[in-house]
Design a protein around this motif. Structure first.
Motif, PDB file in Angstrom:
ATOM      1  N   ILE A   1       0.845  -1.199   0.000  1.00 24.54           N
ATOM      2  CA  ILE A   1       0.000   0.000   0.000  1.00 24.54           C
ATOM      3  C   ILE A   1       0.880   1.250   0.000  1.00 24.54           C
ATOM      4  O   ILE A   1       0.617   2.215  -0.736  1.00 24.54           O
ATOM      5  CB  ILE A   1      -0.950  -0.008   1.208  1.00 24.54           C
ATOM      6  CG1 ILE A   1      -1.907  -1.202   1.129  1.00 24.54           C
ATOM      7  CG2 ILE A   1      -1.727   1.302   1.295  1.00 24.54           C
ATOM      8  CD1 ILE A   1      -2.806  -1.358   2.339  1.00 24.54           C
ATOM      9  N   LEU A   2       1.933   1.243   0.818  1.00 26.89           N
ATOM     10  CA  LEU A   2       2.842   2.389   0.863  1.00 26.89           C
ATOM     11  C   LEU A   2       3.549   2.570  -0.475  1.00 26.89           C
ATOM     12  O   LEU A   2       3.743   3.707  -0.927  1.00 26.89           O
ATOM     13  CB  LEU A   2       3.859   2.202   1.985  1.00 26.89           C
ATOM     14  CG  LEU A   2       4.926   3.292   2.130  1.00 26.89           C
ATOM     15  CD1 LEU A   2       4.298   4.667   2.304  1.00 26.89           C
ATOM     16  CD2 LEU A   2       5.858   2.971   3.296  1.00 26.89           C
ATOM     17  N   ALA A   3       3.946   1.482  -1.121  1.00 24.77           N
ATOM     18  CA  ALA A   3       4.575   1.581  -2.446  1.00 24.77           C
ATOM     19  C   ALA A   3       3.627   2.216  -3.448  1.00 24.77           C
ATOM     20  O   ALA A   3       4.034   3.045  -4.280  1.00 24.77           O
ATOM     21  CB  ALA A   3       5.007   0.192  -2.922  1.00 24.77           C
ATOM     22  N   THR A   4       2.352   1.857  -3.380  1.00 27.26           N
ATOM     23  CA  THR A   4       1.352   2.451  -4.258  1.00 27.26           C
ATOM     24  C   THR A   4       1.254   3.959  -4.022  1.00 27.26           C
ATOM     25  O   THR A   4       1.186   4.748  -4.965  1.00 27.26           O
ATOM     26  CB  THR A   4      -0.017   1.799  -4.025  1.00 27.26           C
ATOM     27  OG1 THR A   4       0.091   0.385  -4.201  1.00 27.26           O
ATOM     28  CG2 THR A   4      -1.060   2.342  -4.986  1.00 27.26           C
ATOM     29  N   ALA A   5       1.287   4.362  -2.753  1.00 30.48           N
ATOM     30  CA  ALA A   5       1.167   5.780  -2.411  1.00 30.48           C
ATOM     31  C   ALA A   5       2.389   6.569  -2.868  1.00 30.48           C
ATOM     32  O   ALA A   5       2.264   7.669  -3.417  1.00 30.48           O
ATOM     33  CB  ALA A   5       0.974   5.942  -0.911  1.00 30.48           C
ATOM     34  N   LEU A   6       3.585   6.027  -2.648  1.00 27.44           N
ATOM     35  CA  LEU A   6       4.796   6.749  -3.039  1.00 27.44           C
ATOM     36  C   LEU A   6       4.873   6.883  -4.555  1.00 27.44           C
ATOM     37  O   LEU A   6       5.239   7.938  -5.076  1.00 27.44           O
ATOM     38  CB  LEU A   6       6.028   6.031  -2.491  1.00 27.44           C
ATOM     39  CG  LEU A   6       7.375   6.725  -2.728  1.00 27.44           C
ATOM     40  CD1 LEU A   6       7.365   8.133  -2.152  1.00 27.44           C
ATOM     41  CD2 LEU A   6       8.512   5.904  -2.114  1.00 27.44           C
ATOM     42  N   GLY A   7       4.507   5.827  -5.280  1.00 26.76           N
ATOM     43  CA  GLY A   7       4.472   5.919  -6.733  1.00 26.76           C
ATOM     44  C   GLY A   7       3.453   6.930  -7.208  1.00 26.76           C
ATOM     45  O   GLY A   7       3.697   7.685  -8.159  1.00 26.76           O
ATOM     46  N   ARG A   8       2.282   6.955  -6.576  1.00 28.48           N
ATOM     47  CA  ARG A   8       1.244   7.931  -6.929  1.00 28.48           C
ATOM     48  C   ARG A   8       1.754   9.359  -6.677  1.00 28.48           C
ATOM     49  O   ARG A   8       1.547  10.257  -7.505  1.00 28.48           O
ATOM     50  CB  ARG A   8      -0.009   7.675  -6.095  1.00 28.48           C
ATOM     51  CG  ARG A   8      -1.092   8.756  -6.191  1.00 28.48           C
ATOM     52  CD  ARG A   8      -1.876   8.692  -7.477  1.00 28.48           C
ATOM     53  NE  ARG A   8      -2.622   7.443  -7.550  1.00 28.48           N
ATOM     54  CZ  ARG A   8      -3.822   7.243  -6.998  1.00 28.48           C
ATOM     55  NH1 ARG A   8      -4.410   8.242  -6.337  1.00 28.48           N
ATOM     56  NH2 ARG A   8      -4.432   6.087  -7.128  1.00 28.48           N
ATOM     57  N   MET A   9       2.396   9.552  -5.554  1.00 22.38           N
ATOM     58  CA  MET A   9       2.896  10.879  -5.217  1.00 22.38           C
ATOM     59  C   MET A   9       3.929  11.349  -6.232  1.00 22.38           C
ATOM     60  O   MET A   9       3.901  12.497  -6.691  1.00 22.38           O
ATOM     61  CB  MET A   9       3.503  10.841  -3.808  1.00 22.38           C
ATOM     62  CG  MET A   9       3.969  12.171  -3.293  1.00 22.38           C
ATOM     63  SD  MET A   9       2.614  13.321  -3.077  1.00 22.38           S
ATOM     64  CE  MET A   9       3.522  14.791  -2.624  1.00 22.38           C
ATOM     65  N   ARG A  10       4.831  10.468  -6.608  1.00 21.50           N
ATOM     66  CA  ARG A  10       5.839  10.841  -7.602  1.00 21.50           C
ATOM     67  C   ARG A  10       5.191  11.174  -8.941  1.00 21.50           C
ATOM     68  O   ARG A  10       5.578  12.142  -9.600  1.00 21.50           O
ATOM     69  CB  ARG A  10       6.844   9.695  -7.761  1.00 21.50           C
ATOM     70  CG  ARG A  10       7.779   9.531  -6.567  1.00 21.50           C
ATOM     71  CD  ARG A  10       8.715   8.336  -6.744  1.00 21.50           C
ATOM     72  NE  ARG A  10       9.749   8.308  -5.723  1.00 21.50           N
ATOM     73  CZ  ARG A  10      10.735   7.408  -5.683  1.00 21.50           C
ATOM     74  NH1 ARG A  10      10.798   6.458  -6.607  1.00 21.50           N
ATOM     75  NH2 ARG A  10      11.655   7.460  -4.726  1.00 21.50           N
ATOM     76  N   GLY A  11       4.227  10.370  -9.343  1.00 20.50           N
ATOM     77  CA  GLY A  11       3.561  10.630 -10.611  1.00 20.50           C
ATOM     78  C   GLY A  11       2.799  11.936 -10.606  1.00 20.50           C
ATOM     79  O   GLY A  11       2.756  12.654 -11.614  1.00 20.50           O
ATOM     80  N   LYS A  12       2.184  12.282  -9.479  1.00 26.94           N
ATOM     81  CA  LYS A  12       1.373  13.496  -9.399  1.00 26.94           C
ATOM     82  C   LYS A  12       2.207  14.756  -9.595  1.00 26.94           C
ATOM     83  O   LYS A  12       1.707  15.780 -10.064  1.00 26.94           O
ATOM     84  CB  LYS A  12       0.667  13.557  -8.042  1.00 26.94           C
ATOM     85  CG  LYS A  12      -0.617  12.773  -7.983  1.00 26.94           C
ATOM     86  CD  LYS A  12      -1.258  12.962  -6.643  1.00 26.94           C
ATOM     87  CE  LYS A  12      -2.727  13.020  -6.639  1.00 26.94           C
ATOM     88  NZ  LYS A  12      -3.445  13.473  -7.747  1.00 26.94           N
TER      89      LYS A  12
END
Length: 304
Positions: free
Chosen positions: A211-222
């Motif tokens: 879940i944290l990996a999903t969030a960090l990837g989302r944050m970078r993409g945003k």
């Protein structure tokens, strides 16, 4: 026979402190876990209200920025011990300024859980991953399987022409999980993890590292299409401070002049007319995000 289903809410709360991305973590039998709670079917008017409720009660936070991240509903997400019910987790991503964080909360470095994602200092830390994944590829019996693994390894580690893609945080973690190079893979097998096979990086309870990996990837993409970084910055800041925060999130260094040119061209910030003394050199100009950017909150990003 009807399968039992339960719905839970989970929150990934991120901040940046001392140029390090931090995540809010609780303790679960010695392992870090994300704040979470069961959805109150009759009392939580919406999923977001339920998430805000659990953050208030568990860690005393009222994040100004909160968005739904992803719904995790794979069967047997907690493989061991095996449980008959199926748990659906609706995860949210929250951003908070570090100076507004609860003093009672425990903050952990994101790169404690994903040390291979921090590429700011050196790229040599990819070598152990490359070697371990190379051995995993070699254990495949079929040529087609070895070829498919090679393609995934090259893409995730940036070994091809495209280079390292910071956004592929989840893809890298899932590759390491499949190769049994993270502790969660062995936990889900119900077997002790051999120290010689596990890469550095702390594990988390259940599938919370995923879940944290999903969030960090989302944050970078945003950061490429929306300046969400302003949720992490004080009202006034230097361009150097802004650059360091962005570098900490994406895990890579940025060229100073190119970064400043990009920020200027996108008209994200404005000069306050004030200088900060005591920076070790010439007084640094202080900037703030333009009011129309703050109001719109959907302007171009800072890495476009």
């Amino acid at each position: 026979m009807t399968e039992a289903i339960s719905v839970e809410l989970s929150a990934v709360v991120l901040t940046v402190a001392d140029n390090e991305p931090m995540v809010l973590a609780l303790r679960d039998e010695g392992k870090a876990r994300l704040p979470g709670d069961r959805l109150r079917i009759t009392r939580d008017q919406t999923l977001e209200f339920g998430t805000r409720r659990l953050l208030r009660r568990q860690v005393g936070l009222e994040p100004a920025w909160l968005e739904q991240l992803y719904t995790f509903g794979d069967r047997r997400r907690n493989f061991w011990p095996r449980v008959p019910d199926r748990t659906i987790t609706v995860a949210y991503l929250a951003l908070v300024r570090h100076d507004l964080c609860s003093a009672s909360a425990e903050w952990r470095r994101c790169y404690e859980f994903f040390p291979w994602e921090d590429q700011r200092m050196e790229q040599g830390q990819r070598d152990p991953i490359r070697q371990s994944l190379g051995a995993w590829k070699g254990r495949a019996r079929a040529d087609a399987t070895r070829a498919a693994r090679a393609v995934r390894i090259d893409r995730c580690l940036g070994l091809g022409k495209a280079g390292w893609n910071p956004d592929l945080v989840l893809e890298r973690y899932e590759l390491l999980y499949e190769a049994a190079l993270v502790s969660e893979a062995w936990h889900d097998r119900g077997a002790p993890a051999p120290a010689s096979r596990i890469l550095s990086g702390s594990g988390m309870a259940l599938d919370h590292r995923r879940i944290l990996a999903t969030a960090l990837g989302r944050m970078r993409g945003k950061l490429r299409y929306r300046p969400v970084v302003f949720e992490l910055m004080p009202a006034e800041f230097t361009l150097f401070e802004l650059q360091r925060v962005i570098e900490s999130i994406i895990g890579r260094g940025l060229h100073k002049q190119n970064f400043r040119r990009l920020v200027a061209n996108q008209r994200l910030v404005e000069d306050t007319g004030v200088h900060r003394e005591g920076t070790g050199g010439r007084p640094a100009r202080l900037y703030r995000f333009r009011s129309d950017v703050l109001d719109e909150r959907r302007a171009a990003g800072v890495l476009s």
